[in-house]
Design a protein around this motif. Structure first.
Motif, PDB file in Angstrom:
ATOM      1  N   ALA A  87       0.838  -1.203   0.000  1.00 49.57           N
ATOM      2  CA  ALA A  87       0.000   0.000   0.000  1.00 49.57           C
ATOM      3  C   ALA A  87       0.870   1.249   0.000  1.00 49.57           C
ATOM      4  O   ALA A  87       1.799   1.361   0.805  1.00 49.57           O
ATOM      5  CB  ALA A  87      -0.918  -0.013   1.210  1.00 49.57           C
ATOM      6  N   LYS A 108      -2.231   3.635   3.007  1.00 51.54           N
ATOM      7  CA  LYS A 108      -2.589   2.421   3.757  1.00 51.54           C
ATOM      8  C   LYS A 108      -4.078   2.291   4.081  1.00 51.54           C
ATOM      9  O   LYS A 108      -4.780   3.281   4.244  1.00 51.54           O
ATOM     10  CB  LYS A 108      -1.838   2.374   5.089  1.00 51.54           C
ATOM     11  N   TYR A 109      -4.472   1.044   4.224  1.00 50.21           N
ATOM     12  CA  TYR A 109      -5.796   0.667   4.772  1.00 50.21           C
ATOM     13  C   TYR A 109      -5.548   0.411   6.246  1.00 50.21           C
ATOM     14  O   TYR A 109      -4.771  -0.481   6.597  1.00 50.21           O
ATOM     15  CB  TYR A 109      -6.254  -0.577   4.013  1.00 50.21           C
ATOM     16  N   TRP A 110      -6.147   1.210   7.106  1.00 54.34           N
ATOM     17  CA  TRP A 110      -5.931   0.996   8.540  1.00 54.34           C
ATOM     18  C   TRP A 110      -7.219   1.343   9.288  1.00 54.34           C
ATOM     19  O   TRP A 110      -7.451   2.481   9.661  1.00 54.34           O
ATOM     20  CB  TRP A 110      -4.736   1.812   9.059  1.00 54.34           C
ATOM     21  N   SER A 136      -0.681 -12.576   3.370  1.00 54.23           N
ATOM     22  CA  SER A 136      -2.092 -12.982   3.373  1.00 54.23           C
ATOM     23  C   SER A 136      -2.812 -12.367   2.185  1.00 54.23           C
ATOM     24  O   SER A 136      -3.760 -12.961   1.663  1.00 54.23           O
ATOM     25  CB  SER A 136      -2.772 -12.602   4.689  1.00 54.23           C
ATOM     26  N   SER A 147      -8.981 -11.466   3.611  1.00 51.09           N
ATOM     27  CA  SER A 147      -8.091 -10.457   4.197  1.00 51.09           C
ATOM     28  C   SER A 147      -8.349  -9.182   3.402  1.00 51.09           C
ATOM     29  O   SER A 147      -8.380  -9.231   2.163  1.00 51.09           O
ATOM     30  CB  SER A 147      -6.641 -10.922   4.025  1.00 51.09           C
ATOM     31  N   GLY A 148      -8.552  -8.064   4.099  1.00 51.56           N
ATOM     32  CA  GLY A 148      -8.932  -6.833   3.407  1.00 51.56           C
ATOM     33  C   GLY A 148      -8.039  -6.527   2.214  1.00 51.56           C
ATOM     34  O   GLY A 148      -8.497  -6.412   1.070  1.00 51.56           O
ATOM     35  N   SER A 149      -6.726  -6.463   2.479  1.00 54.23           N
ATOM     36  CA  SER A 149      -5.802  -6.033   1.427  1.00 54.23           C
ATOM     37  C   SER A 149      -5.701  -7.045   0.278  1.00 54.23           C
ATOM     38  O   SER A 149      -5.162  -6.731  -0.784  1.00 54.23           O
ATOM     39  CB  SER A 149      -4.420  -5.762   2.018  1.00 54.23           C
ATOM     40  N   ARG A 197      -6.841  -6.178  -3.290  1.00 52.59           N
ATOM     41  CA  ARG A 197      -5.988  -5.393  -4.199  1.00 52.59           C
ATOM     42  C   ARG A 197      -4.959  -6.258  -4.924  1.00 52.59           C
ATOM     43  O   ARG A 197      -4.222  -5.761  -5.772  1.00 52.59           O
ATOM     44  CB  ARG A 197      -5.231  -4.297  -3.416  1.00 52.59           C
ATOM     45  N   SER A 256      -2.146  -7.683  11.984  1.00 48.91           N
ATOM     46  CA  SER A 256      -2.646  -6.380  11.529  1.00 48.91           C
ATOM     47  C   SER A 256      -4.125  -6.261  11.876  1.00 48.91           C
ATOM     48  O   SER A 256      -4.620  -5.174  12.176  1.00 48.91           O
ATOM     49  CB  SER A 256      -2.401  -6.193  10.036  1.00 48.91           C
ATOM     50  N   MET A 274      -5.147  -3.069  13.950  1.00 43.52           N
ATOM     51  CA  MET A 274      -6.051  -2.133  13.287  1.00 43.52           C
ATOM     52  C   MET A 274      -7.253  -1.821  14.169  1.00 43.52           C
ATOM     53  O   MET A 274      -7.649  -0.681  14.359  1.00 43.52           O
ATOM     54  CB  MET A 274      -6.526  -2.849  12.025  1.00 43.52           C
ATOM     55  N   MET A 287       0.472   6.315  10.005  1.00 41.21           N
ATOM     56  CA  MET A 287      -0.167   5.074  10.466  1.00 41.21           C
ATOM     57  C   MET A 287       0.572   4.511  11.689  1.00 41.21           C
ATOM     58  O   MET A 287      -0.050   4.114  12.684  1.00 41.21           O
ATOM     59  CB  MET A 287      -0.181   4.041   9.337  1.00 41.21           C
ATOM     60  N   ASP A 339       4.879  -1.431   6.619  1.00 43.21           N
ATOM     61  CA  ASP A 339       3.569  -2.012   6.934  1.00 43.21           C
ATOM     62  C   ASP A 339       3.565  -2.564   8.354  1.00 43.21           C
ATOM     63  O   ASP A 339       4.336  -2.101   9.177  1.00 43.21           O
ATOM     64  CB  ASP A 339       3.207  -3.040   5.859  1.00 43.21           C
ATOM     65  N   ALA A 340       2.731  -3.568   8.613  1.00 40.97           N
ATOM     66  CA  ALA A 340       2.614  -4.065   9.982  1.00 40.97           C
ATOM     67  C   ALA A 340       3.775  -4.997  10.326  1.00 40.97           C
ATOM     68  O   ALA A 340       3.601  -6.188  10.571  1.00 40.97           O
ATOM     69  CB  ALA A 340       1.275  -4.766  10.154  1.00 40.97           C
TER      70      ALA A 340
HETATM   71  O1  PMV Z   1      -5.381  -6.858   4.951  1.00 39.76           O
HETATM   72  P1  PMV Z   1      -4.665  -6.928   6.260  1.00 39.76           P
HETATM   73  O2  PMV Z   1      -5.581  -7.265   7.386  1.00 39.76           O
HETATM   74  O3  PMV Z   1      -3.460  -7.820   6.188  1.00 39.76           O
HETATM   75  O4  PMV Z   1      -4.110  -5.451   6.593  1.00 39.76           O
HETATM   76  C1  PMV Z   1      -3.158  -4.779   5.805  1.00 39.76           C
HETATM   77  C2  PMV Z   1      -2.562  -3.669   6.584  1.00 39.76           C
HETATM   78  C3  PMV Z   1      -1.412  -2.914   5.938  1.00 39.76           C
HETATM   79  O5  PMV Z   1      -0.598  -3.783   5.181  1.00 39.76           O
HETATM   80  C4  PMV Z   1      -0.543  -2.303   7.042  1.00 39.76           C
HETATM   81  C5  PMV Z   1      -1.893  -1.763   5.079  1.00 39.76           C
HETATM   82  C6  PMV Z   1      -2.385  -2.091   3.695  1.00 39.76           C
HETATM   83  O6  PMV Z   1      -3.165  -1.296   3.176  1.00 39.76           O
HETATM   84  O7  PMV Z   1      -1.967  -3.089   3.110  1.00 39.76           O
END
Ligand code: PMV
Length: 338
Positions: free
Chosen positions: A33, A36-38, A125, A157-159, A162, A210, A214, A261, A301-302
């Motif tokens: 990202a 970021k998505y947070w 992930s 997983s949210g990201s 993408r 994360s 988050m 973040m 990132d995380a």
């Molecule tokens: O999708 P997750 O739950 O792994 O969260 C991703 C969190 C960050 O990598 C820190 C930010 C992002 O947008 O990828």
């Protein structure tokens, strides 16, 4: 369950159809990202509070094959090793596969290989769930549009939503309660000279996921309400920087976004700190180099690892200064966003 309802809505009358093929196999790249998505507005559906923007790392990612297994439980292999089904890794995957287990008797065999360290803030992930959804689409023969697959990947997983494309990708936060307008899409923009280098500080599994970090930020940071405002500004600036191919503007916004973040995480109860002493030393090196005139910026990132953004002209100098585990050309060909 809201997630099952979302899967049913996406698959329509394909829900509960039998697999059309013996095996489904697919690759998905890692995405990093830039904005970021947070923070989630819906935990079960992984619906974000803000939109986000990423770039794919075309060489790094996950390849997954899936087939139906006539057995008592799922079989999961990661990098040629069987994974016990009571591990955290397997449990998360099995929970996701449950959405697609149309009869309780169906079990899956999942073979996955990844050329990135798992759980080290390198979005393993994201490429993992994206590759799994693409493989499921092939196994069942759904032939779903990528926008729909993006919604399914988001449930893992949210990201991951993408990670279905190469190049620059934007995830629209959406506003619908069922998440049907929260998906990613590729941006028709390229930057042939853009490079990314990975400074690996640690490949160890992170202590706080994360997901947990988050949520703690949203619920306990007094400053969280500043984040959506920052993201709104950063998304506009990042797209403008890419359109103008203004590297300094891009780098400044990307670095500030990651630092904001991590600053937010320091304000949670209890505080979260992914940054280590080595991370800080590297950050200082980046700032020193920049002061001396080299265009180099970082994002984080995380986890403690840094990803450096720089231009092709500076490869030799960056390689000499940092111990990079990978150097990636983000746009190896002209049509790389498709
Ligand atoms: O999708 P997750 O739950 O792994 O969260 C991703 C969190 C960050 O990598 C820190 C930010 C992002 O947008 O990828």
């Amino acid at each position: 369950m809201k997630a099952i309802a979302a899967v049913k809505q996406i698959l329509g009358n394909l829900y509960s159809s039998l697999p059309q093929h013996k095996i489904g196999s697919a690759f998905a790249p890692v995405n990093i990202a830039l904005c970021k998505y947070w923070g989630k507005r819906d935990i079960e559906l992984n619906l974000p509070i803000t939109s986000s923007f990423s770039v794919a790392l075309p060489e790094l990612g996950t390849r997954t094959s899936i087939s139906i297994l006539h057995g008592e439980h799922d079989r999961i292999q990661l990098n040629n090793q069987d994974i016990a089904i009571n591990t955290q890794f397997a449990e998360r995957l099995i929970e996701f596969l449950d959405f697609f287990r149309f009869t309780s008797k169906i079990h899956f065999s999942v073979t996955t290989t990844s050329n990135i360290p798992i759980g080290a803030g390198l979005a393993s992930s994201a490429s993992g769930f994206a590759a799994l959804v693409l493989a499921l689409d092939k196994l069942f023969g759904w032939g779903l549009p990528k926008q729909q697959l993006s919604i399914l990947a988001r449930l893992g997983s949210g990201s991951a939503c993408r990670s279905l494309w190469n190049g620059f990708v934007k995830w629209h936060a959406g506003t619908a309660a069922d998440g049907m307008d929260s998906f990613a899409e590729p941006m028709a923009m390229i930057w042939p000279d853009l490079m990314l280098g990975i400074c690996m500080v640690s490949t160890a599994e992170k202590k706080i996921s994360s997901r947990t970090a988050m949520q703690r930020t949203v619920t306990t940071s007094k400053y969280y309400n500043m984040w959506p405002e920052q993201v709104m500004h950063d998304l506009v600036a990042i797209e403008a920087a890419i359109n103008k191919q203004d590297f300094n503007l891009l780098g400044e916004v990307v670095e500030a976004n990651a630092l904001a973040m991590h600053a937010l995480m320091l304000t949670t109860q209890p505080p979260i700190l992914y940054t280590t002493a080595t991370t800080i030393t590297l950050m200082e090196k980046v700032w020193q180099l920049r002061k001396a005139g080299t265009q180099v910026y970082f994002t984080q990132d995380a986890g403690p690892n840094l990803k450096l953004l720089f231009l092709r002209k500076d490869i030799a100098l960056i390689k000499k200064t940092f111990n990079l585990s990978s150097v990636i050309t983000l746009f190896p060909s002209d049509e790389y966003y498709e």
